[in-house]
Design a protein around this motif. Sequence first.
Motif: not given
Length: 270
Positions: A245-256
Amino acid sequence: MILKTLAFAFLLLLNNPAFSSVMVDDFVNQQHNFTPTPSNESSEDDRPEKIIKELFEAKIQASYIKDAAVINNRFFRHGEFLLSRQTDEELELEDERNTPEMKSLCSTSISDGRVYDAFNRLADNFHNHDSINDDYRDFNYVVSKNGTLFIMDAENGCHSYILKSKPEDPYYGIGKPVACAGKMSFSQGKITSINIDSGHYWPFEDQLVLVTHHLFKKGIFANDAKVGIRTYTRLPTDFISRYPRCEWEYEIPLQVFLSITPEEILNKYR
């Protein structure tokens, strides 16, 4: 020039009705080598055409970074970090904000897991800028080759003004190499976001991974902190498959983002 021409031609193709969304989906999945997690929610940002355009922008960006690294030798390893030199060597002496005192004015200290600025104020986007208290702005930051964090009000100058040679040095005005640079947000001394938005240094994602781990060890990130990137092409090849799901955004949760280890990055530069 060829890459730009191909990108323009492909964008024209996107506007052709004969180019179906099915073909776009196939192209996206082929590029990322994964199948997106189904979702009942859809938005304008999830349109396949938008993803394709972002892929081309990412490829152009990655090509620029690769060329810069090879041709200009801007990036090099130093201990636990990768350093980047300033992209251009303008002396920048004409800006009255570019003073020898800038380094000390941008220094920080850390106490009880919180960052304080040079005036011993808690770093906070709302309260410790030089203008009125309700003026919310991000900070410019740089991390030195030794891992020291410097921050400045984004309106007080450029990233390359912070770490300099001595004023009498003929190259005074050119920023020294840094481990990373960009924009940083704070709330009550805790980092809430960090990215690599610096036109003077043009750092890339590998540097951000190393610096984020370094700062995380100091305990100065907020629990809900976000990490901003420019392109997924610079991250480990299995990152998207691990976190589709991260590929849909350019802001990633820190832990990820921290799941990418420094060893994964540094092993590429031995």
